[in-house]
Design an enzyme around this catalytic site. Structure first.
Site, short mmCIF file in Angstrom:
data_model
loop_
_atom_site.label_atom_id
_atom_site.label_comp_id
_atom_site.label_asym_id
_atom_site.label_seq_id
_atom_site.Cartn_x
_atom_site.Cartn_y
_atom_site.Cartn_z
N ARG A 36 0.81 -1.22 0.00
CA ARG A 36 0.00 0.00 0.00
C ARG A 36 0.84 1.27 0.00
O ARG A 36 0.44 2.29 0.55
CB ARG A 36 -0.97 0.03 1.20
CG ARG A 36 -2.07 -1.01 1.13
CD ARG A 36 -3.14 -0.60 0.15
NE ARG A 36 -4.13 -1.67 -0.04
CZ ARG A 36 -5.28 -1.73 0.58
NH1 ARG A 36 -5.62 -0.79 1.41
NH2 ARG A 36 -6.10 -2.73 0.35
N ARG A 40 -3.50 6.46 -0.28
CA ARG A 40 -3.96 7.63 0.47
C ARG A 40 -2.93 8.33 1.33
O ARG A 40 -3.16 9.44 1.79
CB ARG A 40 -5.18 7.25 1.31
CG ARG A 40 -6.43 7.12 0.46
CD ARG A 40 -7.56 6.52 1.23
NE ARG A 40 -7.23 5.15 1.60
CZ ARG A 40 -8.05 4.33 2.23
NH1 ARG A 40 -9.24 4.75 2.59
NH2 ARG A 40 -7.69 3.10 2.51
N ARG A 49 -6.57 11.29 -8.10
CA ARG A 49 -7.76 10.44 -7.99
C ARG A 49 -9.06 11.25 -7.82
O ARG A 49 -10.16 10.67 -7.88
CB ARG A 49 -7.61 9.52 -6.77
CG ARG A 49 -7.00 8.14 -7.02
CD ARG A 49 -7.96 7.13 -7.64
NE ARG A 49 -9.31 7.22 -7.09
CZ ARG A 49 -9.73 6.69 -5.95
NH1 ARG A 49 -8.90 6.02 -5.22
NH2 ARG A 49 -10.98 6.83 -5.56
N ASP A 85 -6.40 -3.65 -7.65
CA ASP A 85 -7.05 -4.14 -6.45
C ASP A 85 -7.36 -5.61 -6.65
O ASP A 85 -7.43 -6.08 -7.79
CB ASP A 85 -8.34 -3.37 -6.15
CG ASP A 85 -8.81 -3.63 -4.72
OD1 ASP A 85 -8.32 -2.96 -3.80
OD2 ASP A 85 -9.62 -4.56 -4.53
N TYR A 160 -14.78 -11.95 0.23
CA TYR A 160 -15.57 -10.79 -0.23
C TYR A 160 -16.81 -11.24 -1.00
O TYR A 160 -17.89 -10.66 -0.87
CB TYR A 160 -14.71 -9.86 -1.10
CG TYR A 160 -13.72 -9.05 -0.28
CD1 TYR A 160 -14.15 -8.00 0.51
CD2 TYR A 160 -12.37 -9.36 -0.27
CE1 TYR A 160 -13.26 -7.26 1.29
CE2 TYR A 160 -11.47 -8.64 0.49
CZ TYR A 160 -11.92 -7.59 1.27
OH TYR A 160 -11.04 -6.88 2.04
O1 CP3 Z 1 0.41 0.24 -3.12
C1 CP3 Z 1 -0.13 -0.88 -3.19
O2 CP3 Z 1 0.04 -1.73 -2.32
C2 CP3 Z 1 -0.92 -1.22 -4.46
C3 CP3 Z 1 -2.28 -1.08 -4.39
C4 CP3 Z 1 -3.27 -2.04 -3.79
C5 CP3 Z 1 -4.60 -1.64 -3.60
N1 CP3 Z 1 -5.32 -2.72 -3.23
C6 CP3 Z 1 -5.11 -0.29 -3.86
C7 CP3 Z 1 -6.23 0.18 -3.03
C8 CP3 Z 1 -3.17 -3.39 -3.44
C9 CP3 Z 1 -1.96 -4.30 -3.43
C10 CP3 Z 1 -4.49 -3.80 -3.08
C11 CP3 Z 1 -4.87 -5.18 -2.72
C12 CP3 Z 1 -6.00 -5.38 -1.83
N2 CP3 Z 1 -7.26 -4.87 -1.93
C13 CP3 Z 1 -5.98 -6.28 -0.75
C14 CP3 Z 1 -4.79 -7.11 -0.38
C15 CP3 Z 1 -3.79 -6.30 0.32
C16 CP3 Z 1 -4.10 -6.02 1.76
O3 CP3 Z 1 -4.22 -4.84 2.08
O4 CP3 Z 1 -4.22 -6.97 2.51
C17 CP3 Z 1 -7.26 -6.25 -0.15
C18 CP3 Z 1 -7.68 -7.03 1.06
C19 CP3 Z 1 -8.05 -5.35 -0.90
C20 CP3 Z 1 -9.48 -5.01 -0.70
C21 CP3 Z 1 -9.60 -3.56 -0.42
N3 CP3 Z 1 -9.54 -2.61 -1.41
C22 CP3 Z 1 -9.73 -2.90 0.82
C23 CP3 Z 1 -9.84 -3.58 2.16
C24 CP3 Z 1 -9.73 -1.51 0.57
C25 CP3 Z 1 -9.74 -0.37 1.55
C26 CP3 Z 1 -11.05 0.34 1.66
C27 CP3 Z 1 -10.86 1.67 2.35
O5 CP3 Z 1 -11.20 2.70 1.74
O6 CP3 Z 1 -10.37 1.70 3.49
C28 CP3 Z 1 -9.61 -1.37 -0.83
C29 CP3 Z 1 -9.54 -0.09 -1.57
C30 CP3 Z 1 -8.20 0.28 -2.01
N4 CP3 Z 1 -7.37 -0.51 -2.74
C31 CP3 Z 1 -7.58 1.54 -1.82
C32 CP3 Z 1 -6.35 1.49 -2.47
C33 CP3 Z 1 -5.34 2.58 -2.62
C34 CP3 Z 1 -8.18 2.70 -1.05
C35 CP3 Z 1 -9.32 3.32 -1.80
C36 CP3 Z 1 -9.08 4.74 -2.29
O7 CP3 Z 1 -7.95 5.23 -2.36
O8 CP3 Z 1 -10.10 5.36 -2.65
#
Ligand code: CP3
Length: 358
Positions: A36, A40, A49, A85, A160
Site C-alpha cells: 500500500r 492515500r 484520484r 485491487d 468478499y
Molecule cells: O500500493 C499498493 O500496495 C498497491 C495497491 C493495492 C490496492 N489494493 C489499492 C487500493 C493493493 C496491493 C491492493 C490489494 C488489496 N485490496 C488487498 C490485499 C492487500 C491487503 O491490504 O491486505 C485487499 C484485502 C483489498 C481489498 C480492499 N480494497 C480494501 C480492504 C480496501 C480499503 C477500503 C478503504 O477505503 O479503506 C480497498 C480499496 C483500495 N485498494 C484503496 C487502495 C489505494 C483505497 C481506496 C481509495 O484510495 O479510494
C-alpha cells in the site's frame, strides 16, 4: 482459459536489489518496498484520484501508471507495486463490484449457492487497460527498480464474494466452508482460472515479480487452511512457475499457518509483524526448507518517531540475519507487516525507507 505467451520483451534487470535478494545474491542495499505504498498516504495520489472511482482508476492506463510510480519517485523504494485491487479481475470478468471508500469491496449480489457459483463469470480474456498501464510503468522504471504485479488469493477473494463485502469475522465464508463444502470447493475451483489469467496478463505485459495476497487467511485454523484453501493457492502458484518470475505469498496474522502456506510453493514468504522473522523462518524451513523472507515492520511504527523506528528496523534486520545464518532463510526483502495505514505522513515513509537503506 486463454493462453498467453511469456513476454519476449521482458526487461533484464541489473543489480536490482529485490531480485538479487530473491536469487541468493548479495544486494547492493537492503531491498525495500511497502505494501500500500501507493494510495492515500500521498497527497499527489489524492490529487490525481479526485472525482474518479477507485476501480475506474484501475482501468485507466495513464492514471494507474502514474499512481504506481508516485511512491517510487517520492520514497526511492526498490520496487513498484502495480496500482490495482484484488477485485479488479472480478470487475474485468463482469462481476458487479464497487469499492466503497473507507469500507472496501462490496458486491451487488453475494455468492451463496451452488447456482451462484456456476453463474460467477470467469476472466478468460486480456485486460488491455492493465497491460497498457504496465507498459507505461516499465518505461519509467530504471534497471534497479522491479515492478511487482499481484492478485488476491482465492480464499480472500471468496471471503468478499460470500460475505458480500468486508467482514470482521468471515462467518458466512466459514459457514459455507463447513456447512456446504461442495459449494465451497466449487467456488474456489472457479476462482482459480480467473486469478491465473489475471496474473498471466500482468506477466505477459512484463512484471518482474508477483505477490499472491491471501490477506485474510490468518483467520483460518491450519487444518481448515490445508483442507479448504491450500490446494487452490498451490494450483495458482504452480501455473505461474513456468514463467520463472519470483512468487511472493503473503497474508495477515498467519503466524500459526506459515508452514502450511509455505507449501503452496512461492520463493518468498511475506510475514506480518506479529512473528519475529527468525521464528517465522524456523516455521517455514521446517515444512518447505529455507525461503526468502519479506517483512515485517508494524505499520504503526511509522507514527512512532525516528528513534523507535530506527530500533525496530535494526531488530528486524538482525532477526533476518539470524534466520539466514541459521540456514532457515536465503534472503530478506524489507517490508511492512501489512499495508501503509491511510493516515501515515508521506515524509515519515520516506524517512523509514532511508533508515532501512542505511
Ligand atoms: O500500493 C499498493 O500496495 C498497491 C495497491 C493495492 C490496492 N489494493 C489499492 C487500493 C493493493 C496491493 C491492493 C490489494 C488489496 N485490496 C488487498 C490485499 C492487500 C491487503 O491490504 O491486505 C485487499 C484485502 C483489498 C481489498 C480492499 N480494497 C480494501 C480492504 C480496501 C480499503 C477500503 C478503504 O477505503 O479503506 C480497498 C480499496 C483500495 N485498494 C484503496 C487502495 C489505494 C483505497 C481506496 C481509495 O484510495 O479510494
Amino acid at each position: 482459459m486463454s493462453s498467453h505467451s511469456v513476454s519476449a520483451t521482458r526487461r533484464v534487470l541489473h543489480n536490482a536489489p529485490l531480485l538479487d535478494a530473491i536469487n541468493g545474491k548479495t544486494p547492493t542495499r537492503t531491498p525495500v518496498w511497502f505494501m500500500r505504498q501507493a494510495g492515500r498516504s500521498l497527497p499527489e495520489y489524492k490529487k490525481v484520484r479526485e472525482g474518479i472511482g477507485m476501480l475506474d482508476s484501475c482501468f485507466m492506463p495513464e492514471l494507474l501508471a502514474e499512481i504506481t510510480l508516485q511512491p517510487v519517485r517520492r520514497h526511492d523504494v526498490d520496487a513498484a507495486i502495480l496500482f490495482s485491487d484484488i477485485v479488479v479481475p472480478l470487475r474485468a470478468a463482469g462481476v458487479a463490484v464497487e469499492i466503497v471508500p473507507g469500507r472496501g469491496p462490496v458486491l451487488d449480489a453475494p455468492i451463496r449457492t451452488r447456482e451462484d457459483v456456476s453463474n460467477l463469470p470467469i476472466l478468460d480474456v486480456d485486460v488491455p487497460e492493465v497491460a497498457a498501464g504496465i507498459g507505461i510503468i516499465l518505461k519509467e522504471l530504471n534497471e534497479q527498480q522491479a515492478l511487482i504485479g499481484f492478485a488476491g488469493a482465492p480464499f480472500t477473494l471468496a471471503s468478499y464474494l460470500v460475505e458480500g463485502g468486508p467482514s470482521k469475522n468471515h462467518e458466512k465464508t466459514k459457514a459455507m466452508m463447513h456447512g456446504d463444502p461442495e459449494t465451497w470447493h466449487a467456488l474456489m475451483q472457479r476462482l482459480v482460472p480467473t486469478i491465473v489469467n489475471f496474473l498471466k496478463v500482468q506477466i505477459d505485459a512484463g512484471i518482474d515479480a508477483m505477490q499472491l495476497f491471501d490477506s485474510w487467511a490468518g483467520f483460518l485454523t491450519e487444518r481448515d487452511y490445508t483442507e479448504f484453501v491450500l490446494p487452490y493457492s498451490t494450483e495458482i502458484l504452480q501455473e505461474i512457475e513456468q514463467y520463472a518470475i519470483p512468487r511472493i505469498h503473503f497474508g495477515v496474522g498467519t503466524g500459526e499457518i506459515l508452514g502450511a502456506m509455505s507449501r503452496a510453493g512461492s520463493e518468498v514468504m511475506g510475514v506480518d509483524w506479529r512473528v519475529p522473522l527468525d521464528k517465522a523462518a524456523e516455521r517455514i524451513a521446517a515444512v518447505s526448507g529455507p525461503k526468502v523472507l519479506q517483512g515485517n515492520l508494524d505499520p504503526a511504527l511509522l507514527f512512532a518517531g525516528t528513534d523507535p523506528l530506527t530500533r525496530e528496523v535494526a531488530r528486524i534486520k538482525a532477526e533476518a540475519a539470524t534466520a539466514i545464518a541459521a540456514g532457515n532463510a536465503t534472503g530478506h526483502i524489507f517490508n511492512l507487516g501489512h499495508g501503509v495505514l491511510p493516515n501515515t505522513v508521506a515524509e515519515d515513509i520516506t524517512e523509514a525507507i532511508s533508515i532501512i537503506h542505511a
